[in-house]
Design a protein around this motif. Structure first.
Motif, PDB file in Angstrom:
ATOM      1  N   PHE A 196       0.706  -1.155   0.329  1.00 45.74           N
ATOM      2  CA  PHE A 196      -0.081  -0.064  -0.325  1.00 45.74           C
ATOM      3  C   PHE A 196       0.900   1.100   0.282  1.00 45.74           C
TER       4      PHE A 196
ATOM      5  N   PHE B  16       3.149   1.997  -3.743  1.00 43.23           N
ATOM      6  CA  PHE B  16       2.608   2.251  -4.826  1.00 43.23           C
ATOM      7  C   PHE B  16       1.935   3.800  -4.688  1.00 43.23           C
TER       8      PHE B  16
ATOM      9  N   LYS C 290      -0.588   4.864  -7.281  1.00 40.89           N
ATOM     10  CA  LYS C 290      -1.836   4.520  -7.344  1.00 40.89           C
ATOM     11  C   LYS C 290      -2.154   2.957  -8.123  1.00 40.89           C
ATOM     12  N   ILE C 291      -3.097   2.926  -8.044  1.00 37.72           N
ATOM     13  CA  ILE C 291      -3.757   1.622  -7.487  1.00 37.72           C
ATOM     14  C   ILE C 291      -4.097   1.038  -9.711  1.00 37.72           C
TER      15      ILE C 291
ATOM     16  N   PHE D 164       0.043  -2.840  -9.393  1.00 34.41           N
ATOM     17  CA  PHE D 164      -0.097  -2.666  -7.469  1.00 34.41           C
ATOM     18  C   PHE D 164      -1.074  -4.023  -7.247  1.00 34.41           C
ATOM     19  N   TYR D 165      -1.633  -4.467  -8.050  1.00 32.57           N
ATOM     20  CA  TYR D 165      -2.659  -5.484  -7.871  1.00 32.57           C
ATOM     21  C   TYR D 165      -1.866  -6.786  -7.351  1.00 32.57           C
TER      22      TYR D 165
ATOM     23  N   GLU E 206      -6.714   6.539  -4.084  1.00 36.91           N
ATOM     24  CA  GLU E 206      -5.289   6.192  -3.276  1.00 36.91           C
ATOM     25  C   GLU E 206      -4.647   4.793  -2.974  1.00 36.91           C
ATOM     26  N   PRO E 207      -3.891   3.558  -3.268  1.00 38.40           N
ATOM     27  CA  PRO E 207      -3.394   3.352  -2.647  1.00 38.40           C
ATOM     28  C   PRO E 207      -4.307   2.043  -0.616  1.00 38.40           C
TER      29      PRO E 207
ATOM     30  N   CYS F  21      -6.826   1.253  -0.194  1.00 36.77           N
ATOM     31  CA  CYS F  21      -7.654   0.061   0.227  1.00 36.77           C
ATOM     32  C   CYS F  21      -7.274  -1.243   0.795  1.00 36.77           C
TER      33      CYS F  21
END
Length: 288
Positions: free
Chosen positions: A30, A33, A35-36, A40-41, A76-77, A80
């Motif tokens: 989180f 990164f 950006k998402i 990131f995923y 924002e990461p 999440c």
């Protein structure tokens, strides 16, 4: 009150390795990164799989996260983090009937392969229920616990269980090496009925390599209970070793094929960072 805190403190300490591994892993994703995006995923996915949540469960969590990110316009990461935690909690919902057997006259089977801590688990459960009995005896709602030593396959299994029965101050039936497990259960059920026991905990032989034999044995035992003790609530708990990670999930699936499993007990959680397997088992098999 002190005893309760002591227990929870031990529990939290025991789960630290898993928690640290998963939480610090997630936090590094989180915060690492800006950006998402797909990268990131992918990173988050890899981290969850490494924490032994398993591919299927991880895909569910990531899918759920993507949906929420879209719906809630998350940018924002770091935002999440809570969404992932909520999703994991969602996978772990046990339902209202998960511990039904504690409130009814029950026969509890404990199954699992050798060496996972089955007999020790039964001893601890017996102690827990007996203590409950002592604490609430004034309210005349205590639990009378009995043990059935139906593991007649492993040498000295009976003596080991007897030791636990003595510690928990509960009665044990059976324990003769080589005896027919179904006849031990028959005797244990008769004793439980006669002495009005609330919970009869049955130890069974720890083997899965010969599924046919195990299946036959469990069927035979189930027939005895259905015939002799139809009013009892039946619970079948499988004991798994958390340190074996994905192998524990594979075992749970195999046992689920031969027995009507109603719950899972994970042992040795304090010795592993692979405790995420608890999420995987519950999510994939729907077992508390």
């Amino acid at each position: 009150m002190e005893e309760k805190q002591g227990f929870f403190k031990r529990l939290v300490t025991g789960l630290t390795k898993t928690r640290d591994y998963i939480v610090s892993g997630m936090d590094s994703v989180f915060s690492g990164f800006s950006k998402i995006d797909d990268e990131f995923y992918e990173e988050l996915e890899e981290m969850l799989i490494m924490g032994d949540l398993g591919v299927k469960t991880t895909m569910k969590i990531i899918g759920d996260l993507k949906k929420k990110v879209k719906e809630q316009h998350v940018k924002e990461p770091i935002e999440c983090r809570q969404l992932v935690i909520d999703s994991i909690k969602e996978q772990m919902k046990a339902g209202d009937t998960a511990y039904e057997y504690e409130n009814k006259t029950s026969v509890v089977f404990v199954i699992g392969v050798n060496g996972v801590g089955k007999t020790t688990t039964i001893g601890k459960l017996a102690g827990k229920f007996h203590e409950q009995h002592k604490r609430v005896i004034l309210a005349a709602a205590g639990l009378k616990v009995m043990l059935g030593a139906a593991d007649t396959f492993r040498a000295a299994a009976g003596e080991q269980l007897k030791e636990w029965a003595n510690r928990a101050k509960v009665e044990m039936i059976g324990g003769q090496e080589g005896a027919d497990p179904a006849s031990v259960v028959y005797d244990a059920v008769a004793a439980a009925k006669a002495r009005k026991a609330d919970i009869l905990l049955c130890d069974t032989a720890g083997r899965l390599h010969n599924k046919k034999n195990l299946m036959e044995e469990l069927r035979k035992i189930n027939r005895v209970i259905e015939r002799e003790y139809p009013q009892a609530y039946k619970e079948t708990l499988v004991v798994l070793d958390a340190t074996t990670g994905q192998n524990a999930l594979a075992q749970a699936k195999e046992f689920n094929e031969v027995a009507d499993i109603t719950g899972v007990i994970l042992t040795k959680m304090d010795g592993t960072a692979k405790g995420g397997i608890a999420v995987a088992i519950q999510s994939e098999l729907g077992l508390p």
